[in-house]
Design a protein around this motif. Structure first.
Motif, short mmCIF file in Angstrom:
data_model
loop_
_atom_site.label_atom_id
_atom_site.label_comp_id
_atom_site.label_asym_id
_atom_site.label_seq_id
_atom_site.Cartn_x
_atom_site.Cartn_y
_atom_site.Cartn_z
N ASN A 73 0.86 -1.18 0.00
CA ASN A 73 0.00 0.00 0.00
C ASN A 73 0.89 1.23 0.00
O ASN A 73 1.47 1.59 1.02
N ARG A 75 1.31 4.97 0.10
CA ARG A 75 0.51 6.10 0.55
C ARG A 75 1.21 7.41 0.19
O ARG A 75 2.43 7.54 0.36
N VAL A 83 -2.60 12.08 4.15
CA VAL A 83 -2.77 11.15 3.03
C VAL A 83 -3.84 11.68 2.08
O VAL A 83 -4.95 12.01 2.51
N HIS A 86 -3.88 6.58 -2.01
CA HIS A 86 -3.19 5.34 -1.67
C HIS A 86 -3.51 4.31 -2.73
O HIS A 86 -4.58 4.32 -3.34
N SER A 327 5.51 -1.35 0.53
CA SER A 327 4.62 -0.46 1.25
C SER A 327 5.44 0.74 1.74
O SER A 327 6.16 0.64 2.72
#
Length: 701
Positions: A73, A75, A83, A86, A327
């Motif tokens: 993920n 972001r 954020v 994402h 990630s």
């Protein structure tokens, strides 16, 4: 009888006996060899599978991962650290190892259903593995049909291997067993459970138990009741099939199966099972409409920022494409308030037709930070074609201040009052005449007049004075790259909006150009390692050259300048227009530009059609005015940001002499250009693409 004769007789008798016994002995001998071979062969195969298995650190890089292994993920944070985008639509929050002991209802439901011997086995359950082997034989060796996997093995499979039935081969199973054994020996049971609960999906875009608990029941995992825990654990097997909002009966039956397993494992009593199994599936379940935005709303939200994200990703791949497979958290340069205004401006602008396109980029002149952009109209897919850095089009006259005049101010002592001839002329070395839009000549005029009125012939004469070899140094220093130039480039250079904006920012920033960057920092979400990207700055022109040219370009917005429609009252700005004529049609264009800047910001706008030679899509002078309209609105929005500098572009002296050349600049010194991170042409040159990058403290796994 002599001794030798006796020996020979005995040997004859032995050979006769040996011959008579040979068939039987031979059978048993080969039977032994075959048995030995058949027992060694599986061992060799197992050894081969284990040797070719992935390393455990490839699957689980660290025991303290904040995200579940395998859950990628990426972001993206705006300039304020929030954020805004994402890549994984799943709502995800990580459980801590300490949370496991606080949620016994969920742990009991999982162990009763999936692996009752979890705390006693060493990653592998031999009995269940044997049953799985029987199933494999029954399936005639086509696939492992399941039933033998422990929670640890399931985690290995979910994290690294394919979950497709056709990929569940005996080789994969053996590798899974090895990794499960290693994982169990290296990490605690609670660490493994923590990873497992972080990894599994619960449908409706809910990744991990913590997100699912909040989504379905509005609480943390430690507050889940036995009934709620049984429902969630039951969903792990098939989240779509056991969606409590859609398939209520199937979900209730699955929940009751989990409750029955909990009774069988003595986690709940028979009476508790009988009471709970009768409860409706939607008891305490949050209403679907109260949970999250609809998928259409999420998609629309992502689309409005996808253009900026594509710029971040392109720059990131220029550094290391593998980073996007992890990630990571990316601190971008996007000013979200300005980006929202740019989106609104683009959406509200009136356009000539549906095929008409635009590209806009806003840079911070001091840092090179990309604050906002628009890569085109009618964006309907994520990752759509982004014209800010992908559309390479002729700049038209917008290149004149940078390529033709500023270098001569820097190296030849030219000034705003230097006279240049606007008389009939061919491109040097050819018989091709140079014309202006009015097909007229104005005789000897000043550089100020030539730039403000955007005359072509004086621009070509200026480039001829500079010379193509020196001009190539200019394009390198400005970030356009090492190009094969022609004198026609005096009135048009193939580029893109980001490249042009980056070059103009040098004029706005006292001659210092900062490399365009979309991000300032990356953080590996699993291990916290940081990659920072510094603002790399290059002194392209002296401050006097930059301010002298800028002072001239303020006139473009007034009087007989070419950008009067883009004038902003009360804002000190300089800039230049650019248009490119279409060869096959009179009074028709292929491209129109408006590039302008204040002390704080540079805004570059391009308008036109993706297929400039299409007979149906014709850019006229009237249509080209959309560029100035967009520019005006965007620059007004940018200058409304806090701490915007509305300072003047003052020229110190209208007269120049060659003695001025003592000031340091890249153009004057004729230093080789240094490729910068995030150059608009990052898809081009491969020379030192990591300049200006602070390396990772440790390499990203």
């Amino acid at each position: 009888m002599a001794k030798s004769e006796l020996y020979q007789q005995l040997m004859k008798d032995y050979r006769r006996q040996e011959k008579r016994a040979h068939p039987v002995r031979r059978f048993f001998k080969w039977l032994f060899v075959l048995s030995l071979f058949m027992s060694i062969l599986p061992m060799l195969y197992i050894w081969h599978c284990w040797q070719t298995a992935p390393k455990l650190k490839q699957v689980f890089p660290t025991a303290n991962a904040s995200l579940s292994p395998g859950v990628v993920n990426v972001r993206y944070l705006n300039s304020e650290g929030k954020v805004f985008y994402h890549t994984n639509d799943s709502n995800f929050e990580s459980l801590a190892v300490s949370d496991i002991d606080k949620m016994p209802n969920v742990v009991h439901a999982l162990l009763a259903t999936e692996d009752r011997d979890f705390y006693h086995e060493h990653g592998v359950n031999l009995k269940r593995t044997a049953l799985a082997s029987v199933n494999f034989i029954k399936a005639r060796g086509t696939a492992i049909n399941g039933g033998g996997s422990t929670i640890t093995q399931q985690l290995i499979k979910l994290t690294y291997f394919s979950t497709s039935a056709k990929d569940q081969t005996i080789k994969r199973k053996l590798q899974e067993i090895k990794l499960a054994w290693l994982l169990d020996n290296r990490y605690t049971k609670n660490e493994i459970l923590r990873w497992y609960f972080n990894k599994v999906s619960f449908g409706n875009s809910q990744q991990g138990l913590k997100a699912a608990s909040a989504y379905y029941y509005g609480c943390s995992p430690d507050k889940l009741t036995v009934l709620q825990a049984a429902t969630l654990v039951g969903m792990i097997n098939a989240p779509s099939r056991y969606n409590p909002y859609i398939h209520k009966t199937a979900t209730k039956n699955r929940r009751n199966l989990v409750l029955k397993s909990m009774q069988s494992a003595h986690y709940i009593s028979k009476s508790t099972y009988q009471i709970l199994s009768k409860k409706p599936i939607d008891l305490d379940l949050r209403l679907a409409k109260d949970n999250v935005q609809t998928s259409l709303e999420l998609r629309a939200q992502k689309l409005q920022y996808s253009g900026f994200v594509s710029g971040v990703d392109t720059q990131l791949r220029r550094y290391d494409a593998k980073l996007l497979n992890h990630s990571i958290v990316i601190q971008t340069t996007m000013n979200q308030a300005l980006q929202d205004q740019v989106n609104d401006i683009v959406n509200k602008q009136v356009y000539p037709d549906d095929n008409f396109q635009e590209a806009i980029v806003v840079l911070d002149n001091k840092t090179g930070d990309v604050l906002a952009l628009s890569g085109g109209r009618n964006v309907s897919v994520l990752g759509a074609y982004n014209r800010v850095f992908n559309a390479v089009r002729s700049s038209g006259s917008a290149i004149k201040p940078l390529l033709d005049y500023a270098p001569l101010f820097e190296t030849k002592g030219w000034s705003a009052n230097t006279k240049v001839a606007d008389t009939a002329m061919n491109y040097p070395g050819t018989n091709i005449a140079i014309n202006d839009w009015d097909h007229k000549y104005q005789g000897n005029i000043t550089v100020r007049q030539a730039l403000v009125q955007s005359r072509n012939i004086p621009a070509v004469k200026a480039l001829e004075t500079l010379g193509l070899t020196n001009a190539n140094l200019v394009t390198q220093a400005l970030g356009f790259g090492n190009l094969n130039l022609y004198y026609a480039n005096a009135i048009g250079l193939d580029t893109n909006p980001l490249a042009l904006a980056s070059a103009y920012s040098a004029l706005a920033n006292n001659g210092v150009r900062s490399n365009a960057r979309f991000m300032t920092k990356l953080t590996n979400a699993d291990n916290g390692r940081i990659l920072s990207l510094s603002s790399v700055q290059e002194p392209v022109f002296s401050s006097k050259t930059a301010n002298d040219i800028s002072n001239i370009l303020t006139g473009v917005f007034s009087g007989n300048g070419t950008a009067t429609a883009a004038k902003l009252d009360g804002i000190n700005q300089a800039g230049k227009t650019g248009t490119v004529g279409r060869d096959d049609k009179d009074n028709a264009l292929t491209d129109a530009w408006m590039v302008g800047y204040t002390r704080s910001y540079t805004v570059a706008v391009w308008v036109g059609y993706d297929n400039p030679n299409d007979s149906k899509d014709i850019l006229t002078n009237d249509k080209s005015k959309v560029a100035q309209s967009l520019y005006k609105s965007v620059m007004r929005a940018a200058m409304s940001l806090p701490n915007s500098d509305n300072g003047l572009f003052m020229t110190k002296n209208s007269g120049r002499t060659g003695n001025y050349l003592s000031e340091s600049s890249r153009i004057h010194a004729k230093l080789p250009a240094k490729p910068l991170v995030g150059l608009p042409y990052f898809y081009g040159s491969d020379d030192n693409p990591q300049a200006g990058v602070t390396k990772l403290i440790d390499s990203v796994n």
